[in-house]
Write an enzyme that holds these catalytic residues in place. Sequence first.
Site, mmCIF file in Angstrom:
data_model
loop_
_atom_site.group_PDB
_atom_site.id
_atom_site.type_symbol
_atom_site.label_atom_id
_atom_site.label_comp_id
_atom_site.label_asym_id
_atom_site.label_seq_id
_atom_site.Cartn_x
_atom_site.Cartn_y
_atom_site.Cartn_z
ATOM 1 N N GLU A 8 -14.644 123.523 -73.791
ATOM 2 C CA GLU A 8 -14.141 124.143 -72.558
ATOM 3 C C GLU A 8 -13.029 123.255 -72.038
ATOM 4 O O GLU A 8 -13.228 122.434 -71.134
ATOM 5 C CB GLU A 8 -15.243 124.340 -71.506
ATOM 6 C CG GLU A 8 -14.728 125.251 -70.371
ATOM 7 C CD GLU A 8 -15.643 125.353 -69.181
ATOM 8 O OE1 GLU A 8 -16.848 125.546 -69.351
ATOM 9 O OE2 GLU A 8 -15.106 125.237 -68.058
ATOM 10 N N HIS A 10 -8.944 123.165 -70.981
ATOM 11 C CA HIS A 10 -7.938 124.133 -70.547
ATOM 12 C C HIS A 10 -6.520 123.593 -70.583
ATOM 13 O O HIS A 10 -6.280 122.400 -70.476
ATOM 14 C CB HIS A 10 -8.263 124.596 -69.129
ATOM 15 C CG HIS A 10 -9.680 125.057 -68.971
ATOM 16 N ND1 HIS A 10 -10.173 126.159 -69.616
ATOM 17 C CD2 HIS A 10 -10.717 124.551 -68.242
ATOM 18 C CE1 HIS A 10 -11.455 126.325 -69.283
ATOM 19 N NE2 HIS A 10 -11.809 125.357 -68.459
ATOM 20 N N PHE A 23 -7.597 124.006 -56.138
ATOM 21 C CA PHE A 23 -8.916 123.498 -56.532
ATOM 22 C C PHE A 23 -9.030 121.988 -56.313
ATOM 23 O O PHE A 23 -10.115 121.423 -56.434
ATOM 24 C CB PHE A 23 -9.236 123.854 -57.990
ATOM 25 C CG PHE A 23 -9.609 125.307 -58.158
ATOM 26 C CD1 PHE A 23 -10.825 125.775 -57.675
ATOM 27 C CD2 PHE A 23 -8.751 126.198 -58.766
ATOM 28 C CE1 PHE A 23 -11.171 127.111 -57.801
ATOM 29 C CE2 PHE A 23 -9.097 127.545 -58.899
ATOM 30 C CZ PHE A 23 -10.300 127.998 -58.411
ATOM 31 N N HIS A 164 -16.219 132.347 -68.814
ATOM 32 C CA HIS A 164 -15.852 131.220 -67.947
ATOM 33 C C HIS A 164 -15.803 131.682 -66.491
ATOM 34 O O HIS A 164 -15.471 132.830 -66.224
ATOM 35 C CB HIS A 164 -14.481 130.683 -68.393
ATOM 36 C CG HIS A 164 -14.020 129.496 -67.640
ATOM 37 N ND1 HIS A 164 -13.313 129.599 -66.449
ATOM 38 C CD2 HIS A 164 -14.163 128.168 -67.891
ATOM 39 C CE1 HIS A 164 -13.049 128.371 -66.014
ATOM 40 N NE2 HIS A 164 -13.541 127.493 -66.856
ATOM 41 N N ASP A 287 -14.499 120.112 -69.771
ATOM 42 C CA ASP A 287 -13.813 120.873 -68.709
ATOM 43 C C ASP A 287 -12.533 120.164 -68.269
ATOM 44 O O ASP A 287 -12.110 120.295 -67.112
ATOM 45 C CB ASP A 287 -14.719 121.151 -67.494
ATOM 46 C CG ASP A 287 -14.346 122.450 -66.766
ATOM 47 O OD1 ASP A 287 -13.318 123.080 -67.129
ATOM 48 O OD2 ASP A 287 -15.076 122.835 -65.837
HETATM 49 MN MN MN Z 1 -13.461 125.319 -67.007
#
Ligand code: MN
Length: 324
Positions: A8, A10, A23, A164, A287
């Site tokens: 995961e 990105h 975020f 996701h 992540d």
């Molecule tokens: Mn993520």
Amino acid sequence: MNGKIALEEHFAIPETVMDSAGFVPDNYWIELKARLLDIQDTRLKLMDEHGIDQMILSLNAPAVQAIPNHAKAIEIAKKANDYLAEECAKNPERFKAFAALPMQDPEAAAQELERCVKELGFVGALVNGFSQSETTEEPLYYDLPQYRSFWAKVEELDVPFYLHPRNPLPQDSCIYQGHPWLMGPTWAFAQETAVHALRLMGSGLFDEHPKLKIILGHMGEGLPYMMWRIDNRNAWVEVEPNYPAKKKICEYFNENFYITTSGNFRTQTLIDAMLEIGSDKILFSTDWPFENIDHASNWFDQASISEADRQKIGHLNARKLFNL
Ligand code: MN
């Protein structure tokens, strides 16, 4: 531990990068933006430093899922996928790819997935929760009947589908009003994604397409912790479950789902997940760039689990699932 595979992880293209602003506080945005737009430089150095052999890359969120115009969603998905294919080709031993998909248009999504898998060598898809569409005010969840032909294509291509998180739409967020701190990774992401996953399980999707493989991040978005209660509430009341699917929810969770450690670096939580879904169905992830590679790796490399489980979760399960 060396040789880890993380899935995961990105990146962004200029057209989607601003979706990730907000975020983090403004003074961190320069750093987060640079991390998202980088693939071959800092990312690769950190992978080397922390024993990550391969990353499977995916577009940031919500990106394509939040583009109501179908033509535009298709255009951005293709653009992101073509860019990602080029970047992976520069270093094919280290980078693999998940397709971004214009789920607003199930037929176009199926075609794009087929193109990505067959022509670009992608290993699956990563979709950021429900999709928005110009044809409706309602969020589109993928248990809806119009998605069954899409799922048939996923099953035929035999690649995993990573569900996701994204935040719920303002119209569906009244429970969070006045409490913005609960949005995003704190709580709303997991709530949103867990319910979506349960909708898929209860809908009968996996009776019709039993070979589907769905991946959830963040140690299963809370589902391992709740799995017993989901099937066993009011067990003295002898009635059939009130959903179209044929089996208990835990059977689909155990059979059709995989989870990753992304953004949830906690041994107690990992052990609960191991007891529910089993160490064959858990895969290491970080992540990045929303979480740090060193935070994920330093925790996982020393977590109090058996070395056999560390090897499975760290890379063996991923090698099997993605034929790496
Ligand atoms: Mn993520």
